[in-house]
Design a protein around this motif. Structure first.
Motif, PDB file in Angstrom:
ATOM      1  N   LEU A 186      51.168  35.397  71.935  1.00 51.35           N
ATOM      2  CA  LEU A 186      51.990  36.499  72.423  1.00 51.35           C
ATOM      3  C   LEU A 186      52.932  37.040  71.348  1.00 51.35           C
ATOM      4  O   LEU A 186      53.514  38.106  71.514  1.00 51.35           O
ATOM      5  N   SER A 187      53.122  36.300  70.257  1.00 48.85           N
ATOM      6  CA  SER A 187      53.934  36.771  69.139  1.00 48.85           C
ATOM      7  C   SER A 187      53.279  36.324  67.838  1.00 48.85           C
ATOM      8  O   SER A 187      52.467  35.400  67.818  1.00 48.85           O
ATOM      9  N   ASN A 188      53.646  36.980  66.750  1.00 51.86           N
ATOM     10  CA  ASN A 188      52.997  36.704  65.466  1.00 51.86           C
ATOM     11  C   ASN A 188      53.151  35.250  65.047  1.00 51.86           C
ATOM     12  O   ASN A 188      52.250  34.676  64.424  1.00 51.86           O
ATOM     13  N   LEU A 189      54.295  34.659  65.349  1.00 55.81           N
ATOM     14  CA  LEU A 189      54.554  33.287  64.946  1.00 55.81           C
ATOM     15  C   LEU A 189      54.682  32.374  66.157  1.00 55.81           C
ATOM     16  O   LEU A 189      55.411  31.380  66.140  1.00 55.81           O
ATOM     17  N   GLY A 190      53.950  32.705  67.205  1.00 56.46           N
ATOM     18  CA  GLY A 190      54.033  31.934  68.442  1.00 56.46           C
ATOM     19  C   GLY A 190      52.928  30.902  68.568  1.00 56.46           C
ATOM     20  O   GLY A 190      51.929  30.935  67.841  1.00 56.46           O
ATOM     21  N   ARG A 191      53.118  29.997  69.508  1.00 56.64           N
ATOM     22  CA  ARG A 191      52.097  28.988  69.795  1.00 56.64           C
ATOM     23  C   ARG A 191      50.835  29.659  70.308  1.00 56.64           C
ATOM     24  O   ARG A 191      50.897  30.669  71.015  1.00 56.64           O
ATOM     25  N   SER A 192      49.695  29.104  69.988  1.00 58.54           N
ATOM     26  CA  SER A 192      48.414  29.677  70.410  1.00 58.54           C
ATOM     27  C   SER A 192      48.354  29.776  71.928  1.00 58.54           C
ATOM     28  O   SER A 192      48.616  28.802  72.641  1.00 58.54           O
ATOM     29  N   GLY A 193      47.987  30.954  72.404  1.00 60.42           N
ATOM     30  CA  GLY A 193      47.752  31.130  73.832  1.00 60.42           C
ATOM     31  C   GLY A 193      46.271  31.023  74.158  1.00 60.42           C
ATOM     32  O   GLY A 193      45.896  30.659  75.272  1.00 60.42           O
ATOM     33  N   VAL A 194      45.448  31.352  73.180  1.00 58.93           N
ATOM     34  CA  VAL A 194      43.990  31.271  73.292  1.00 58.93           C
ATOM     35  C   VAL A 194      43.458  30.899  71.914  1.00 58.93           C
ATOM     36  O   VAL A 194      43.855  31.502  70.918  1.00 58.93           O
ATOM     37  N   LEU A 195      42.572  29.902  71.850  1.00 62.92           N
ATOM     38  CA  LEU A 195      41.959  29.534  70.569  1.00 62.92           C
ATOM     39  C   LEU A 195      40.525  29.103  70.840  1.00 62.92           C
ATOM     40  O   LEU A 195      40.284  28.123  71.539  1.00 62.92           O
ATOM     41  N   LEU A 196      39.586  29.860  70.282  1.00 64.87           N
ATOM     42  CA  LEU A 196      38.168  29.582  70.485  1.00 64.87           C
ATOM     43  C   LEU A 196      37.480  29.384  69.140  1.00 64.87           C
ATOM     44  O   LEU A 196      37.782  30.079  68.167  1.00 64.87           O
ATOM     45  N   ILE A 197      36.563  28.444  69.108  1.00 64.76           N
ATOM     46  CA  ILE A 197      35.711  28.222  67.935  1.00 64.76           C
ATOM     47  C   ILE A 197      34.260  28.351  68.371  1.00 64.76           C
ATOM     48  O   ILE A 197      33.835  27.727  69.350  1.00 64.76           O
ATOM     49  N   ILE A 250      55.219  29.380  79.108  1.00 64.70           N
ATOM     50  CA  ILE A 250      55.884  30.568  78.565  1.00 64.70           C
ATOM     51  C   ILE A 250      55.060  31.244  77.469  1.00 64.70           C
ATOM     52  O   ILE A 250      55.375  32.366  77.073  1.00 64.70           O
ATOM     53  N   HIS A 251      54.029  30.585  77.001  1.00 63.62           N
ATOM     54  CA  HIS A 251      53.202  31.157  75.934  1.00 63.62           C
ATOM     55  C   HIS A 251      52.034  31.979  76.470  1.00 63.62           C
ATOM     56  O   HIS A 251      51.215  32.466  75.684  1.00 63.62           O
ATOM     57  N   GLY A 252      51.965  32.142  77.785  1.00 63.06           N
ATOM     58  CA  GLY A 252      50.912  32.988  78.341  1.00 63.06           C
ATOM     59  C   GLY A 252      50.593  32.667  79.784  1.00 63.06           C
ATOM     60  O   GLY A 252      50.465  31.495  80.142  1.00 63.06           O
ATOM     61  N   LEU A 253      50.460  33.701  80.608  1.00 65.86           N
ATOM     62  CA  LEU A 253      50.082  33.507  82.001  1.00 65.86           C
ATOM     63  C   LEU A 253      48.583  33.223  82.108  1.00 65.86           C
ATOM     64  O   LEU A 253      47.800  33.671  81.269  1.00 65.86           O
ATOM     65  N   PRO A 254      48.167  32.516  83.150  1.00 69.72           N
ATOM     66  CA  PRO A 254      46.741  32.187  83.292  1.00 69.72           C
ATOM     67  C   PRO A 254      45.830  33.416  83.296  1.00 69.72           C
ATOM     68  O   PRO A 254      44.745  33.368  82.714  1.00 69.72           O
ATOM     69  N   ALA A 255      46.261  34.494  83.939  1.00 74.07           N
ATOM     70  CA  ALA A 255      45.411  35.688  84.019  1.00 74.07           C
ATOM     71  C   ALA A 255      45.170  36.277  82.625  1.00 74.07           C
ATOM     72  O   ALA A 255      44.051  36.692  82.295  1.00 74.07           O
ATOM     73  N   TRP A 256      46.221  36.318  81.807  1.00 75.15           N
ATOM     74  CA  TRP A 256      46.075  36.820  80.442  1.00 75.15           C
ATOM     75  C   TRP A 256      45.196  35.893  79.621  1.00 75.15           C
ATOM     76  O   TRP A 256      44.298  36.344  78.890  1.00 75.15           O
TER      77      TRP A 256
END
Length: 277
Positions: A186-197, A250-256
């Motif tokens: 959600l921000s440039n220096l934020g914790r990953s909200g989504v990470l796929l490999i 706080i790093h992302g809602l489930p729907a997002w």
């Protein structure tokens, strides 16, 4: 740091030395930042002197005490190691996902990040995405467990009391694969909200590993004879990830997180399966 209950720092990697009130210590970046009012001893794994990285024809073994800084060196895209094992092309992207200073990189370890079991733990993402198997030690001996199954939920793992992660084995079939990485925050220096490999294996199979958006790693595998189109991939994600498995903080809602998982998964499919940009 608030750990004024600690009575001893014990240099050992022997599970037989563990007792109630102990914690295994590698880098300690999370352990020290969280503090404790119950721990009595820290068992220092760094005294074991394990080789951080070992290679053979069957793949690569990362010691649990391998630091992120050492792993970063391994992932040099112009280096001989990545030329030999192209699957490691995602290593530096995963290291960057820490969004941490060089001080953290020189202390934080592969095993410690996995054991902490945060959904956004990038070493969980990397090792699960490369079909890593963890070697676990306890007083009775040892066992192996896929990293994708070692993390069981937000802050939860499959480690028994006193059990430690000795190493992570990355097999040759994954290291020889073509890999790709996608991450959103959600921000440039934020914790990953989504990470796929994503991974296209030498046998033509496609493997998608979903982390950060879900409470635990989720893997989808497609044989070369059944590679998915866009609709098929979406249907497979529907079946593999029920709504309650998407993480909520706080790093992302489930729907997002859900919507971005579908978006990034399709990008990986196009890049690896269809050969697109």
């Amino acid at each position: 740091m608030d750990m004024n209950t600690i009575e001893a720092l014990v240099p050992t990697a022997d599970p037989a030395d563990w007792r109630d009130g102990d914690a295994w210590l590698a880098g300690g970046t999370v352990l020290f930042s969280y503090g404790s009012q119950t721990l009595r001893r820290l068992l220092d794994l760094t005294s074991a002197g394990w080789e951080p990285v070992e290679e053979d024809d069957g793949g690569m073994t990362l010691a649990s005490t391998c630091t992120i800084a050492r792993l970063w060196e391994l992932g040099d895209p112009a280096g001989e190691t990545v030329a030999r094992w192209p699957g490691l092309a995602v290593v530096r992207a995963c290291c960057d996902a820490f969004v941490a200073s060089f001080k953290i990189w020189n202390l934080s370890t592969v095993g410690g990040n996995i054991a902490t079991a945060l959904p956004a733990g990038p070493m969980t993402s990397l090792c699960a995405g490369l079909d890593g198997f963890a070697t676990l030690w306890d007083k009775a001996g040892g066992r192996e467990l896929p990293v994708a199954e070692l993390v069981t939920g937000d802050g939860r793992n499959a480690l028994a009391p006193g059990e430690l992660i000795r190493s992570i084995r990355l097999p040759a079939h994954a290291l020889l694969a073509r890999t790709a990485f996608r991450r959103l925050s959600l921000s440039n220096l934020g914790r990953s909200g989504v990470l796929l490999i994503g991974r296209l294996d030498p046998d033509g199979g496609f493997v998608l590993t979903v982390t950060a958006s879900t409470k635990r790693p989720v893997q989808l595998r497609f044989a070369a004879a059944g590679l998915p189109d866009a609709e098929g991939l979406a249907e497979a994600i529907d079946a593999a990830i029920p709504g309650h498995l998407y993480h909520d903080d706080i790093h992302g809602l489930p729907a997002w997180r859900r919507d971005m998982t579908y978006r990034l998964a399709e990008e990986l499919r196009v890049e690896l399966v269809e050969g697109g940009a």
